[in-house]
Every structure is written in structure tokens, then in C-alpha cells.
Design a protein around this motif. Structure first.
Motif, PDB file in Angstrom:
ATOM      1  N   ARG A 219       0.847  -1.189   0.000  1.00 39.83           N
ATOM      2  CA  ARG A 219       0.000   0.000   0.000  1.00 39.83           C
ATOM      3  C   ARG A 219       0.883   1.239   0.000  1.00 39.83           C
ATOM      4  O   ARG A 219       2.011   1.226   0.492  1.00 39.83           O
ATOM      5  N   ILE A 220       0.343   2.306  -0.570  1.00 39.64           N
ATOM      6  CA  ILE A 220       1.015   3.603  -0.599  1.00 39.64           C
ATOM      7  C   ILE A 220       0.159   4.598   0.169  1.00 39.64           C
ATOM      8  O   ILE A 220      -1.058   4.655  -0.012  1.00 39.64           O
ATOM      9  N   GLU A 221       0.805   5.371   1.048  1.00 40.25           N
ATOM     10  CA  GLU A 221       0.113   6.408   1.805  1.00 40.25           C
ATOM     11  C   GLU A 221       0.773   7.750   1.504  1.00 40.25           C
ATOM     12  O   GLU A 221       1.986   7.886   1.610  1.00 40.25           O
ATOM     13  N   VAL A 222      -0.039   8.714   1.133  1.00 36.22           N
ATOM     14  CA  VAL A 222       0.455  10.061   0.861  1.00 36.22           C
ATOM     15  C   VAL A 222      -0.206  10.993   1.871  1.00 36.22           C
ATOM     16  O   VAL A 222      -1.420  11.168   1.854  1.00 36.22           O
ATOM     17  N   THR A 223       0.586  11.598   2.755  1.00 37.81           N
ATOM     18  CA  THR A 223       0.047  12.389   3.855  1.00 37.81           C
ATOM     19  C   THR A 223       0.507  13.836   3.792  1.00 37.81           C
ATOM     20  O   THR A 223       1.676  14.122   3.545  1.00 37.81           O
ATOM     21  N   HIS A 224      -0.434  14.722   4.041  1.00 37.90           N
ATOM     22  CA  HIS A 224      -0.111  16.139   4.225  1.00 37.90           C
ATOM     23  C   HIS A 224      -0.547  16.548   5.631  1.00 37.90           C
ATOM     24  O   HIS A 224      -1.679  16.286   6.042  1.00 37.90           O
ATOM     25  N   ARG A 225       0.363  17.159   6.389  1.00 38.25           N
ATOM     26  CA  ARG A 225       0.050  17.635   7.731  1.00 38.25           C
ATOM     27  C   ARG A 225       0.305  19.135   7.807  1.00 38.25           C
ATOM     28  O   ARG A 225       1.407  19.591   7.513  1.00 38.25           O
ATOM     29  N   ALA A 226      -0.700  19.873   8.204  1.00 40.59           N
ATOM     30  CA  ALA A 226      -0.552  21.309   8.414  1.00 40.59           C
ATOM     31  C   ALA A 226      -0.147  21.541   9.864  1.00 40.59           C
ATOM     32  O   ALA A 226      -0.843  21.106  10.780  1.00 40.59           O
ATOM     33  N   HIS A 227       0.960  22.213  10.076  1.00 46.30           N
ATOM     34  CA  HIS A 227       1.459  22.447  11.430  1.00 46.30           C
ATOM     35  C   HIS A 227       0.890  23.708  12.056  1.00 46.30           C
ATOM     36  O   HIS A 227       0.894  23.857  13.279  1.00 46.30           O
ATOM     37  N   SER A 228       0.403  24.630  11.219  1.00 49.00           N
ATOM     38  CA  SER A 228      -0.080  25.911  11.725  1.00 49.00           C
ATOM     39  C   SER A 228      -1.122  26.486  10.780  1.00 49.00           C
ATOM     40  O   SER A 228      -1.060  26.257   9.560  1.00 49.00           O
ATOM     41  N   ARG A 229      -2.070  27.241  11.329  1.00 44.09           N
ATOM     42  CA  ARG A 229      -3.051  27.923  10.496  1.00 44.09           C
ATOM     43  C   ARG A 229      -2.403  28.977   9.611  1.00 44.09           C
ATOM     44  O   ARG A 229      -3.011  29.438   8.642  1.00 44.09           O
ATOM     45  N   GLU A 230      -1.189  29.379   9.955  1.00 44.86           N
ATOM     46  CA  GLU A 230      -0.504  30.360   9.128  1.00 44.86           C
ATOM     47  C   GLU A 230      -0.300  29.848   7.709  1.00 44.86           C
ATOM     48  O   GLU A 230      -0.228  30.630   6.761  1.00 44.86           O
ATOM     49  N   THR A 231      -0.194  28.537   7.551  1.00 44.18           N
ATOM     50  CA  THR A 231      -0.049  27.944   6.221  1.00 44.18           C
ATOM     51  C   THR A 231      -1.209  28.362   5.336  1.00 44.18           C
ATOM     52  O   THR A 231      -1.030  28.778   4.183  1.00 44.18           O
ATOM     53  N   PHE A 232      -2.440  28.244   5.867  1.00 44.30           N
ATOM     54  CA  PHE A 232      -3.631  28.593   5.099  1.00 44.30           C
ATOM     55  C   PHE A 232      -3.793  30.109   4.986  1.00 44.30           C
ATOM     56  O   PHE A 232      -4.207  30.625   3.945  1.00 44.30           O
ATOM     57  N   ALA A 233      -3.467  30.816   6.070  1.00 45.05           N
ATOM     58  CA  ALA A 233      -3.612  32.270   6.062  1.00 45.05           C
ATOM     59  C   ALA A 233      -2.680  32.917   5.040  1.00 45.05           C
ATOM     60  O   ALA A 233      -3.087  33.830   4.308  1.00 45.05           O
ATOM     61  N   GLN A 234      -1.438  32.439   4.982  1.00 41.33           N
ATOM     62  CA  GLN A 234      -0.498  32.990   4.013  1.00 41.33           C
ATOM     63  C   GLN A 234      -0.981  32.748   2.587  1.00 41.33           C
ATOM     64  O   GLN A 234      -0.840  33.612   1.709  1.00 41.33           O
ATOM     65  N   GLY A 235      -1.569  31.575   2.357  1.00 39.53           N
ATOM     66  CA  GLY A 235      -2.121  31.288   1.031  1.00 39.53           C
ATOM     67  C   GLY A 235      -3.269  32.211   0.692  1.00 39.53           C
ATOM     68  O   GLY A 235      -3.402  32.683  -0.444  1.00 39.53           O
ATOM     69  N   ALA A 236      -4.127  32.493   1.674  1.00 40.73           N
ATOM     70  CA  ALA A 236      -5.264  33.383   1.454  1.00 40.73           C
ATOM     71  C   ALA A 236      -4.808  34.804   1.163  1.00 40.73           C
ATOM     72  O   ALA A 236      -5.361  35.498   0.293  1.00 40.73           O
ATOM     73  N   LEU A 237      -3.780  35.258   1.883  1.00 41.49           N
ATOM     74  CA  LEU A 237      -3.262  36.607   1.658  1.00 41.49           C
ATOM     75  C   LEU A 237      -2.585  36.708   0.293  1.00 41.49           C
ATOM     76  O   LEU A 237      -2.691  37.722  -0.396  1.00 41.49           O
ATOM     77  N   ARG A 238      -1.912  35.640  -0.092  1.00 41.48           N
ATOM     78  CA  ARG A 238      -1.322  35.614  -1.430  1.00 41.48           C
ATOM     79  C   ARG A 238      -2.417  35.693  -2.484  1.00 41.48           C
ATOM     80  O   ARG A 238      -2.293  36.426  -3.476  1.00 41.48           O
ATOM     81  N   ALA A 239      -3.505  34.969  -2.265  1.00 38.80           N
ATOM     82  CA  ALA A 239      -4.635  34.994  -3.195  1.00 38.80           C
ATOM     83  C   ALA A 239      -5.262  36.376  -3.247  1.00 38.80           C
ATOM     84  O   ALA A 239      -5.676  36.851  -4.318  1.00 38.80           O
ATOM     85  N   ALA A 240      -5.342  37.045  -2.093  1.00 38.02           N
ATOM     86  CA  ALA A 240      -5.946  38.379  -2.044  1.00 38.02           C
ATOM     87  C   ALA A 240      -5.141  39.376  -2.875  1.00 38.02           C
ATOM     88  O   ALA A 240      -5.707  40.184  -3.629  1.00 38.02           O
ATOM     89  N   GLY A 241      -3.820  39.326  -2.751  1.00 36.20           N
ATOM     90  CA  GLY A 241      -2.989  40.211  -3.551  1.00 36.20           C
ATOM     91  C   GLY A 241      -3.103  39.915  -5.033  1.00 36.20           C
ATOM     92  O   GLY A 241      -3.062  40.824  -5.879  1.00 36.20           O
ATOM     93  N   TRP A 242      -3.289  38.642  -5.352  1.00 42.91           N
ATOM     94  CA  TRP A 242      -3.365  38.217  -6.754  1.00 42.91           C
ATOM     95  C   TRP A 242      -4.677  38.635  -7.407  1.00 42.91           C
ATOM     96  O   TRP A 242      -4.706  39.074  -8.564  1.00 42.91           O
ATOM     97  N   ILE A 243      -5.790  38.505  -6.680  1.00 43.47           N
ATOM     98  CA  ILE A 243      -7.106  38.723  -7.283  1.00 43.47           C
ATOM     99  C   ILE A 243      -7.524  40.187  -7.278  1.00 43.47           C
ATOM    100  O   ILE A 243      -8.525  40.562  -7.899  1.00 43.47           O
ATOM    101  N   ALA A 244      -6.762  41.034  -6.607  1.00 42.63           N
ATOM    102  CA  ALA A 244      -7.158  42.437  -6.428  1.00 42.63           C
ATOM    103  C   ALA A 244      -7.463  43.143  -7.748  1.00 42.63           C
ATOM    104  O   ALA A 244      -8.352  44.002  -7.806  1.00 42.63           O
ATOM    105  N   ASP A 245      -6.748  42.789  -8.819  1.00 44.19           N
ATOM    106  CA  ASP A 245      -6.952  43.478 -10.099  1.00 44.19           C
ATOM    107  C   ASP A 245      -7.577  42.589 -11.169  1.00 44.19           C
ATOM    108  O   ASP A 245      -7.559  42.916 -12.356  1.00 44.19           O
ATOM    109  N   LYS A 246      -8.121  41.451 -10.749  1.00 37.36           N
ATOM    110  CA  LYS A 246      -8.735  40.537 -11.719  1.00 37.36           C
ATOM    111  C   LYS A 246     -10.176  40.944 -12.025  1.00 37.36           C
ATOM    112  O   LYS A 246     -10.810  41.679 -11.272  1.00 37.36           O
TER     113      LYS A 246
END
Length: 258
Positions: A219-246
Motif C-alpha cells: 500500500r502507498i500512503e500520501v500524507t499532508h500535515r498542516a502544522h499551523s493555520r498560518e499555512t492557510f492564512a499565508q495562502g489566502a493573503l497571497r490569493a488576495a494580492g493576486w485577485i485584487a486586479d482581476k
């Protein structure tokens, strides 16, 4: 400099977003929202504060709103943003197909970015897992488990659903036809195509997701573990800067940024 408005500013994710926005040289905390009765102390943030999108968005034209709340709250936000023109970044999970269809309609009027998980790692998995499915072939059964903190209200997680959906599609299956979110009692042997997704809740786990490929003799197991909510928050802030002029016209995702 991109102006940012945070929904649910005193929640777990909202508090993280506020802090990271304040620390950024490229972002400006223009406004915050919190439900009525919980807004005490927000005025110390020195930005526009309020308890409803109408109250805040009219005062911060062009600001990008980041929302990690609940489906009903998100749809109400989009209803207002469609009038004020504020772009919206959505991290809310637990939406039904009908609610997602409403999001698509609003996206015709205002720029909308939607991702159930905004971490770079998870979005790389969305690219890698389909290839793994195709290479292993149908002899390998596919399953998914996810673990989250004991305060999470939706199940399975939006991330687990997205990952499982991409695996099903890679095998030419319709996820809603093969999904198994619960097995209880005498359910019979596992069918060839079913894809089980199990949710575990407890403690303060930020988010663990494991995709299983169970084949003959291995069997193969592929795991992702998030250590902090900052991981998601940084992604959201990156998305916010990106979509601002779309422009409106589609629901944007992490794939568009990549």
C-alpha cells in the motif's frame, strides 16, 4: 499596497489573518467584521469595523475581503460584494453543490477566489495524486482519512473532499456516485469503485489528510500535515494580492495562481 478586509476577525483563522496582514509591507488592514455581540475590542485595530458586510464594504471600495466563516455568511457577503464590487477570497468549507452554484453566479459580477485549502502543499497534491492514480491502475483501492480539531463543524473536510474528487476523476469515476462517508454495520464487501472518506475529530489538530492506495501485497500512503493555520492564512493573503486586479467571470482557484 492591497487593502484587506477580514471576516470573523476574532475567530481562530481571522485572528491569524489580522496579525499577518498587519505584519505585511504589501497589505493594509482596511476593515474587519465580526458577528453582533462579539465585536468588542475591534476598534483597537484602527480600521473600519462592523457587524455586517453592508456596514463595512461601502467604506472600503476596492478592498479584498477574506472569508473563512460559514456557507450562509459567505453567500450573504457575496450578495453585498456583488453590489459594492469588492473582490472576495473564500476559504469557507462545507458548501453544498447548490451553494457552490450560487458562488459561481456571484462570480459573474465580482472577482471571486475559492479554495477549500490554500496551502501550497495540498495544491501540489491535487496535481500529483491523479498521476499516481493513473500509474497504479484499478488494482489499487483508494481511500482517504482526515483529522481535524474538535471545533470543526463540517465533515468530511473540504480538503478531503477536493482530494478525493480529484482521485475519483482520474479513474474516470463520478465522486458522488462512489463516495462512502460512513460505513456502519453489515455493509458487505468493499465494491471495486467505492472511495471511502473517514473523518476523525479531536484535540487541536490543524489538519491532517492521508490518501491511501491499497493494492496486492502493498500500500502507498500520501500524507499532508498542516502544522499551523498560518499555512492557510499565508495562502489566502497571497490569493488576495493576486485577485485584487482581476475581472469577474469565473471562480478563480489556486491553480490559476500557479
Amino acid at each position: 499596497m492591497t487593502d484587506i478586509v477580514i471576516m470573523g476577525a476574532k475567530g481562530r483563522m481571522g485572528d491569524t489573518l489580522v496579525r499577518l496582514t498587519q505584519q505585511s509591507d504589501d497589505l493594509n488592514l482596511a476593515g474587519v467584521l465580526e458577528r453582533s455581540g462579539c465585536e468588542e475590542g475591534l476598534d483597537s485595530l484602527n480600521c473600519v469595523c462592523g457587524t455586517s458586510p453592508e456596514e463595512v464594504l461601502t467604506k472600503v471600495p476596492g478592498a479584498v475581503v477574506i472569508d473563512f466563516t460559514a456557507p450562509a455568511v459567505t453567500l450573504k457577503l457575496l450578495e453585498t460584494a456583488a453590489v459594492t464590487g469588492n473582490p472576495v477570497v473564500i476559504g469557507t468549507t462545507g458548501m453544498t453543490n447548490e451553494e457552490l452554484a450560487q458562488v459561481e453566479e456571484f462570480a459573474k459580477k465580482v472577482p471571486v477566489f475559492l479554495a477549500p485549502n490554500m496551502s501550497v502543499g495540498v495544491n501540489v497534491l491535487l496535481k500529483i495524486l491523479p498521476e499516481l492514480v493513473r500509474m497504479l491502475g484499478p488494482a489499487y483501492d483508494m481511500e482517504m482519512t482526515e483529522i481535524h480539531h474538535n471545533k470543526k463543524v463540517d465533515s468530511p473536510s473540504g480538503t478531503a473532499l477536493k482530494l478525493a474528487q480529484c482521485m475519483a476523476e482520474a479513474r474516470g469515476l463520478v465522486y458522488d456516485e462512489v463516495k462512502k462517508h460512513c460505513r456502519d454495520g453489515i455493509v458487505g464487501a468493499r465494491t471495486k469503485d467505492e472511495l471511502g472518506v473517514m473523518a476523525v475529530r479531536g484535540g487541536d489538530v490543524v489538519g491532517d489528510h492521508t490518501a491511501y492506495f491499497l493494492g496486492p501485497g502493498e500500500r502507498i500512503e500520501v500524507t499532508h500535515r498542516a502544522h499551523s493555520r498560518e499555512t492557510f492564512a499565508q495562502g489566502a493573503l497571497r490569493a488576495a494580492g493576486w485577485i485584487a486586479d482581476k475581472k469577474p467571470g469565473k471562480v478563480y482557484s489556486m491553480a490559476d495562481i500557479f
